[in-house]
Design a protein around this motif. Structure first.
Motif, PDB file in Angstrom:
ATOM      1  N   ASN A  98     -47.688   0.809 -54.802  1.00  0.00           N
ATOM      2  CA  ASN A  98     -47.659   2.328 -54.384  1.00  0.00           C
ATOM      3  C   ASN A  98     -45.774   2.449 -54.484  1.00  0.00           C
ATOM      4  OD1 ASN A  98     -46.894   1.169 -52.015  1.00  0.00           O
ATOM      5  ND2 ASN A  98     -48.573   2.229 -50.812  1.00  0.00           N
ATOM      6  N   VAL A  99     -45.011   1.645 -54.717  1.00  0.00           N
ATOM      7  CA  VAL A  99     -43.652   1.771 -54.570  1.00  0.00           C
ATOM      8  C   VAL A  99     -43.102   2.834 -55.379  1.00  0.00           C
ATOM      9  CG1 VAL A  99     -41.322   0.700 -54.837  1.00  0.00           C
ATOM     10  CG2 VAL A  99     -43.095  -0.241 -53.335  1.00  0.00           C
ATOM     11  N   PRO A 100     -43.360   2.810 -56.903  1.00  0.00           N
ATOM     12  CA  PRO A 100     -42.929   3.571 -57.816  1.00  0.00           C
ATOM     13  C   PRO A 100     -43.308   5.079 -57.530  1.00  0.00           C
ATOM     14  CG  PRO A 100     -43.888   1.714 -58.891  1.00  0.00           C
ATOM     15  CD  PRO A 100     -44.468   1.599 -57.693  1.00  0.00           C
ATOM     16  N   ALA A 101     -44.389   5.476 -56.811  1.00  0.00           N
ATOM     17  CA  ALA A 101     -44.888   6.683 -56.459  1.00  0.00           C
ATOM     18  C   ALA A 101     -44.311   7.022 -55.179  1.00  0.00           C
ATOM     19  CB  ALA A 101     -46.416   6.852 -56.345  1.00  0.00           C
ATOM     20  N   MET A 102     -44.028   6.205 -54.290  1.00  0.00           N
ATOM     21  CA  MET A 102     -43.093   6.772 -53.114  1.00  0.00           C
ATOM     22  C   MET A 102     -41.826   6.804 -53.278  1.00  0.00           C
ATOM     23  SD  MET A 102     -44.698   4.218 -50.146  1.00  0.00           S
ATOM     24  CE  MET A 102     -43.619   2.949 -50.522  1.00  0.00           C
ATOM     25  N   THR A 103     -41.109   6.003 -54.236  1.00  0.00           N
ATOM     26  CA  THR A 103     -39.777   6.226 -54.353  1.00  0.00           C
ATOM     27  C   THR A 103     -39.233   6.876 -55.808  1.00  0.00           C
ATOM     28  OG1 THR A 103     -39.985   3.933 -55.388  1.00  0.00           O
ATOM     29  CG2 THR A 103     -39.096   4.091 -53.404  1.00  0.00           C
ATOM     30  N   GLN A 104     -40.263   6.900 -56.784  1.00  0.00           N
ATOM     31  CA  GLN A 104     -40.265   7.858 -58.112  1.00  0.00           C
ATOM     32  C   GLN A 104     -38.945   7.337 -59.064  1.00  0.00           C
ATOM     33  OE1 GLN A 104     -42.026  10.683 -59.022  1.00  0.00           O
ATOM     34  NE2 GLN A 104     -43.145  10.302 -57.101  1.00  0.00           N
ATOM     35  N   LYS A 105     -37.963   6.972 -58.408  1.00  0.00           N
ATOM     36  CA  LYS A 105     -36.719   6.547 -59.432  1.00  0.00           C
ATOM     37  C   LYS A 105     -36.000   5.360 -58.826  1.00  0.00           C
ATOM     38  CE  LYS A 105     -33.025   8.955 -61.204  1.00  0.00           C
ATOM     39  NZ  LYS A 105     -32.046  10.141 -61.082  1.00  0.00           N
ATOM     40  N   TYR A 106     -35.562   4.622 -59.661  1.00  0.00           N
ATOM     41  CA  TYR A 106     -34.632   3.251 -59.221  1.00  0.00           C
ATOM     42  C   TYR A 106     -33.351   3.706 -59.217  1.00  0.00           C
ATOM     43  CZ  TYR A 106     -32.670  -1.187 -59.513  1.00  0.00           C
ATOM     44  OH  TYR A 106     -32.054  -2.496 -59.153  1.00  0.00           O
TER      45      TYR A 106
END
Ligand code: B12
Ligand code: SF4
Length: 482
Positions: A224-232
């Protein structure tokens, strides 16, 4: 000794349980940011205090205790919460910010909030942290918090401190990430309210957590990190190396652990960081021991010299999400590296003296019995090649289908949740599915696989110092190998 300030703008309260190896990073980052803008913020973490009042068996279980059980006497819980609030109210804050990290924090939110409301009805309660995306809305509807913040907290926190609520992350649904420029301009975390000496005295593995990037360039199905953080976003490798060295110089903890999702997501920045660390080690005569998450890349991308460089820079332990020895499972997850790439990385770690924490998933959503056997065979091959010598810790997780992940959508689309409410986080553990070859994959089979992995690893990986198992039926268990 921390100097007591009065009438602060906000006390950032780390909602228990927090692992007791080092100070909670998020409040230290928010404090540094807000104080730079002229606000007065104090961080307070009650976890060391609670821990000291637990019996020895409960202390062994920290932070994975069943808190319903520990505090089955509700009067004891209220007494405990009021001890914490006595500390918080010494600062006479306008706002209390509840910073959460793990789902277990859920247990404490209601009593903390009720006691704040009872003792100081005029104080605003806000919350943030990874849990807020899933649970913030419910906490607000229940009146436990006035506002919750999803995703990156810095700019939204500033808005709340200034009396506004306009930032999209305040009571938001989809986090809006801070920009790369803003991320690079963030100050170093301010740990001045944390008793770093406490961790140094209590824990052999004491450490300071630092972070050089937010988000992830990958999108693994279960994460779920990509959904929580959205962008690198990432800091300049040279600048981040300096931040690490400043922290080492100031606090001299046994380890520095990087909270980045993946430290080698941008391979060039990783190399820059390592080169600068090597230079600074020489210049300052310091020797930090660094732990970080590492993604195995194809051997063309991460080569032998990268491991040599990492070891020379002080990286002593890599946490590697291998997930499975079955290529079909890894491919479904989105990890296209081959078993040979994995063996190569382990071989390099062994050669350069870097210890490995191996993270495995049992009962992945497409895992047939044949794929599971491939996984065991892969572990046997690690043993045959004596690569287990590099492995210091193994973590076995039963697949948990988190919300906001590709595997959650896949499960929904393929009827896995037909008899389950997918929004019910506990009920979801009962998922079962018929696999493409007709086999059933149900909770019983998943747990058998967890236990087979646990048995194999504990019997064969003789250099292991720690084995952690997270299965839905036993929440958490730990074993220490020889
Ligand atoms: C570093 C880390 C740890 C460290 C914590 C270090 C520390 N002491 O601070 C360690 C290794 C101890 C750890 C442990 C665990 N972790 Co952890 N961890 C991470 C990781 C990699 C980074 C977190 C981090 O520090 N990010 C940087 C900070 C700045 O971000 P943040 O905490 O989100 O805070 C920001 C905002 O949320 C917000 N914010 C935070 N608090 C507040 C408060 C207010 C008032 C406001 C306004 C804003 C706000 O502002 C901050 C700055 O932008 C994340 C994964 C990831 N890549 O995000 C997982 C993650 C947070 N961890 C997770 C889990 C599950 C755990 C464990 C339960 C794992 C386990 N099974 O053992 C344990 C919990 C143990 C415990 N109770 O302490 C999950 C949380 C799942 C969820 N809630 O959905 C994550 C997301 C990983 C995952 N994908 O599963 N973890
Ligand atoms: S599992 Fe790791 S590599 Fe994959 S998306 Fe999550 S943080 Fe990134």
């Amino acid at each position: 000794m921390i100097k007591l300030q009065k009438n602060v703008d906000c006390v950032l309260f780390s909602v228990p349980p927090i692992l007791l190896l080092g100070p909670h990073l998020a409040p230290a980052l928010l404090k540094a940011y807000a104080e730079d803008k002229g606000f007065r913020v104090v961080c307070y973490d009650p976890s060391p205090g609670i821990y000291s009042r637990l019996n020895s068996k409960e202390q062994e279980g920290w932070p994975y205790n069943n808190f319903e059980e520990v505090f089955k006497d509700k009067a004891l819980l209220l007494e405990e919460v009021n001890l914490w609030l006595d500390e918080v109210f010494k600062y006479n804050p306008k706002i209390i910010g509840l910073s959460t990290h793990a789902w277990a924090s859920k247990f404490f939110i209601e009593p903390i909030s009720n006691e704040i409301r009872r003792r100081a009805p005029g104080v605003q309660i806000i919350t943030g942290g990874p849990v807020a995306l899933d649970l913030g809305i419910e906490w607000k509807q229940n009146g436990w918090v006035d506002h919750y913040v999803v995703g990156d907290g810095e700019e939204a926190f500033l808005e709340l401190l200034s009396g506004g609520t306009n930032h999209p992350n305040i009571d938001g649904k989809i986090p809006v990430p801070i920009s790369q420029e803003a991320f690079r301009a963030l100050p170093e975390p301010d740990f001045s309210d944390s008793d770093v000496e406490y961790y140094k005295q209590k824990a052999k593995g004491n450490r300071l957590y630092l972070i050089g990037s937010r988000g992830c360039v990958f999108n693994c199905s279960f994460c779920n990190v990509p959904a929580m953080t959205q962008k690198y976003r990432y800091k300049d490798g040279v600048e981040f190396a300096r931040e690490i060295m400043n922290a080492q110089e100031r606090y001299n903890t046994n380890y520095i652990e990087l909270a980045d999702s993946i430290t080698n997501a941008a391979p060039n920045e990783f190399r820059k960081m390592c080169h600068e660390l090597i230079r600074l080690k020489e210049e300052k005569q310091l020797d930090p021991k660094i732990i970080c998450f590492f993604r195995i890349r194809r051997a063309q991308i991460t080569q032998e010299e990268d491991f040599a460089l990492a070891a020379k820079a002080g990286i002593c332990r890599l946490k590697i999400g291998v997930e499975s020895g079955s290529f079909d499972v890894r491919e479904h997850i989105g990890k296209k590296e081959t078993n040979d790439d994995i063996f190569f990385s382990l071989e390099m770690c062994k050669k350069y003296g870097i210890k490995v924490n191996l993270l495995l998933i049992a009962g992945y959503i497409n895992e047939t019995e044949e794929m599971f056997q491939e996984n065991l065979e892969f572990l046997r091959e690690i043993k045959r090649r004596e690569l287990d010598e590099a492995i210091e810790m193994v973590v076995v997780n039963e697949l948990y289908i988190s919300r906001r992940t590709p595997v959650f959508d896949f499960a929904k689309d393929t009827g896995v949740f037909d008899n389950i409410d997918p929004e019910d986080d506990l009920a979801r553990d009962a998922w079962q599915t018929q696999l493409s070859n007709g086999e059933m994959l149900d909770p019983k089979i998943r747990r058998q696989r967890v236990h087979s992995l646990k048995k194999f690893v504990s019997e064969n990986f003789v250099h292991l110092k720690n084995l952690l198992v997270f299965a839905a039926d036993e929440k958490f268990s730990a074993e220490t190998g020889s």
